[in-house]
Scaffold this active site. Structure first.
Site, PDB file in Angstrom:
ATOM      1  N   TYR A 146     -62.710  -4.236  23.371  1.00 43.94           N
ATOM      2  CA  TYR A 146     -63.203  -5.243  22.425  1.00 43.94           C
ATOM      3  C   TYR A 146     -63.068  -4.783  20.972  1.00 43.94           C
ATOM      4  O   TYR A 146     -63.212  -5.583  20.051  1.00 43.94           O
ATOM      5  CB  TYR A 146     -64.667  -5.594  22.708  1.00 43.94           C
ATOM      6  CG  TYR A 146     -64.912  -6.219  24.078  1.00 43.94           C
ATOM      7  CD1 TYR A 146     -63.846  -6.601  24.898  1.00 43.94           C
ATOM      8  CD2 TYR A 146     -66.188  -6.434  24.553  1.00 43.94           C
ATOM      9  CE1 TYR A 146     -64.063  -7.160  26.143  1.00 43.94           C
ATOM     10  CE2 TYR A 146     -66.412  -6.995  25.803  1.00 43.94           C
ATOM     11  CZ  TYR A 146     -65.345  -7.348  26.595  1.00 43.94           C
ATOM     12  OH  TYR A 146     -65.564  -7.909  27.826  1.00 43.94           O
ATOM     13  N   LYS A 195     -61.716   2.742  36.195  1.00 47.37           N
ATOM     14  CA  LYS A 195     -60.505   2.292  36.902  1.00 47.37           C
ATOM     15  C   LYS A 195     -59.496   3.441  36.797  1.00 47.37           C
ATOM     16  O   LYS A 195     -58.392   3.301  36.254  1.00 47.37           O
ATOM     17  CB  LYS A 195     -60.000   0.990  36.245  1.00 47.37           C
ATOM     18  CG  LYS A 195     -58.891   0.285  36.977  1.00 47.37           C
ATOM     19  CD  LYS A 195     -59.318  -0.371  38.274  1.00 47.37           C
ATOM     20  CE  LYS A 195     -58.114  -0.971  38.986  1.00 47.37           C
ATOM     21  NZ  LYS A 195     -58.420  -1.387  40.370  1.00 47.37           N
ATOM     22  N   ASP A 227     -63.550  -2.426  40.697  1.00 49.41           N
ATOM     23  CA  ASP A 227     -63.401  -3.535  41.647  1.00 49.41           C
ATOM     24  C   ASP A 227     -64.329  -3.339  42.844  1.00 49.41           C
ATOM     25  O   ASP A 227     -64.967  -4.278  43.334  1.00 49.41           O
ATOM     26  CB  ASP A 227     -61.936  -3.730  42.073  1.00 49.41           C
ATOM     27  CG  ASP A 227     -61.182  -2.426  42.228  1.00 49.41           C
ATOM     28  OD1 ASP A 227     -61.729  -1.360  41.898  1.00 49.41           O
ATOM     29  OD2 ASP A 227     -60.028  -2.455  42.705  1.00 49.41           O
ATOM     30  N   ASP A 251     -69.764  -5.368  30.471  1.00 47.15           N
ATOM     31  CA  ASP A 251     -69.990  -6.758  30.100  1.00 47.15           C
ATOM     32  C   ASP A 251     -70.029  -7.619  31.370  1.00 47.15           C
ATOM     33  O   ASP A 251     -70.942  -8.418  31.595  1.00 47.15           O
ATOM     34  CB  ASP A 251     -68.833  -7.201  29.172  1.00 47.15           C
ATOM     35  CG  ASP A 251     -69.053  -8.568  28.569  1.00 47.15           C
ATOM     36  OD1 ASP A 251     -70.146  -9.127  28.740  1.00 47.15           O
ATOM     37  OD2 ASP A 251     -68.110  -9.074  27.919  1.00 47.15           O
ATOM     38  N   ASP A 255     -73.599  -8.931  33.778  1.00 46.70           N
ATOM     39  CA  ASP A 255     -73.867 -10.348  34.063  1.00 46.70           C
ATOM     40  C   ASP A 255     -73.973 -10.586  35.565  1.00 46.70           C
ATOM     41  O   ASP A 255     -74.801 -11.377  36.026  1.00 46.70           O
ATOM     42  CB  ASP A 255     -72.761 -11.238  33.476  1.00 46.70           C
ATOM     43  CG  ASP A 255     -73.098 -11.656  32.049  1.00 46.70           C
ATOM     44  OD1 ASP A 255     -74.025 -11.059  31.461  1.00 46.70           O
ATOM     45  OD2 ASP A 255     -72.432 -12.570  31.517  1.00 46.70           O
TER      46      ASP A 255
END
Ligand code: NAD
Length: 360
Positions: A146, A195, A227, A251, A255
């Protein structure tokens, strides 16, 4: 102890829920002999109305001078409020981004806890919800994809977009240290999510986390691919204690973790810098649809105040007392409108604050 707290009530339900958190803090102060001094500051739409900007430099300085910031929420109805006719850098949310940056808040903490009494709201299968869960999603907030360089350009006649994911070892080390420190206050387990089978930034992440882990022999840790983590969160959330991860993965996973608890009005959050300083706020927004009606659920903000006691002021037993008081009102079947169900007693925002303060 004498604690100086900058209070930013903000917009919408912010003033209502923050007042209840202050009520509960004062009950803690009276019981345990602490003084909480509040300085009220403006940010968001209410600051635009008074100063023409969502955050003034003076408010930033006042916030920096405090030990911690307790924040409600900012913003209004994005379709109807005149604040959203202003250019983006003048809108309420710009104040939030600016204060996070000015305060150097690089670590975001979002607990996801399933209360026994609210299991009905959990969207997971009954046998999974029955085991309960209590985890802390710890997300790096100021680096990664980001914040990297980005551009969109034509390459050989084809529109091409590039986003850059950069982390240096210092950025990883400071969030890893925070993660292990917080695990020491909890069940002493860290799941570091990356990852590393694909990304260089994740391989560096893994290496630095391993180095930091050596300083915390009491904490067990594991690495998990993102994942797999997304699947495990819905398959067996009870396995997690601290989930430590980078900005974008955090992020998304935070959620997902919020969703499985079933209620936005119950979710606290904290953002910390390298010192004990932190900004504490509910995960939800300003809920303009119910603002000014004394209907909002103040529990997320009250639990954010408990996080402030635990992480900024090292008042673990006082934080425990607030969390136990919240649990108690739920056991006694008191509910605000967002979590009310058959057989429970509907209470207002201020009544919920009174009930919790009385049980501290
Ligand atoms: P929201 O979280 O404010 O509301 C979503 C839904 O959840 C609404 O139906 C609302 O009534 C309900 N809700 C939220 N908190 C609640 C509570 N404590 N008790 C009971 N019900 C609650 O999200 P939104 O509607 O997308 O955004 C509204 C405004 O809030 C926007 O201006 C947005 O930019 C802002 N916002 C601010 C923050 C922040 O201050 N950190 C975060 C998210 C959104």
């Amino acid at each position: 102890m004498n604690c100086n707290i900058a209070v930013i009530k903000g917009d919408g339900i912010g003033p209502e829920v923050v007042s209840e958190a202050m009520k509960v803090l004062d009950a803690v102060g009276a019981k345990y002999g602490h003084t909480f001094n509040y300085e009220q500051l403006l940010m968001g739409g209410c600051s635009i109305d008074v100063h023409g900007v969502p955050l003034t430099d003076e408010v930033v300085e006042r916030a920096k001078a405090a030990d911690a910031v307790l924040l409600g929420s900012i913003g209004g109805n994005t379709s109807t409020s005149p604040w959203y006719k202003l250019p983006p850098e003048k809108r309420p949310e710009a104040g939030l981004l600016k204060i996070r940056k000015e305060l150097g808040l690089f670590a975001n903490l979002r607990p996801a806890f399933l209360y026994n009494e609210l299991k009905g709201a959990c969207p997971l299968k009954e046998e999974i919800a029955d085991k309960g869960f209590d985890m802390m999603i710890m997300r790096e907030l100021t680096g990664g994809l980001y914040f990297g360089a980005r551009e969109t350009k034509e390459v050989d006649g084809v529109m091409t977009a590039v986003d850059t994911l950069t982390y240096n070892e210092n950025e990883i080390r400071r969030i890893a240290i925070k993660g292990f420190d917080i695990a020491m206050k909890r069940r002493k387990k860290v799941t570091s999510v990356d990852k590393a089978n694909v990304l260089d930034s994740s391989r560096l992440w893994r290496k630095i986390v391993e180095e930091v882990a050596k300083d915390y022999p009491e904490v067990t840790y594991e690495h998990m691919l993102v994942d797999n983590c997304a699947m495990q969160l819905v398959k067996d959330p009870a396995q997690f204690d601290v989930v430590l991860t980078e900005n974008m993965f955090g992020d998304i996973l935070s959620d997902e973790a919020s969703m499985i608890t079933g209620s936005i009005g119950m979710l606290a959050s904290a953002s910390l810098n390298e010192t004990k300083f932190g900004m504490y706020e509910p995960s939800g927004g300003s809920a303009p649809d119910i603002a000014g009606q004394n209907k909002a659920n103040p529990i997320a903000t009250i639990l954010s105040a408990a996080m402030m006691l635990r992480y900024t002021f090292d008042m673990d037993k006082e934080a425990d007392a607030i969390e136990a008081a919240v649990q108690q009102v739920l056991v006694e079947n008191y509910r605000t409108c967002d979590i009310v169900s058959e057989g429970t007693t509907l209470v207002s925002c201020s009544e919920m604050g009174d009930l919790i303060a009385a049980r501290v």
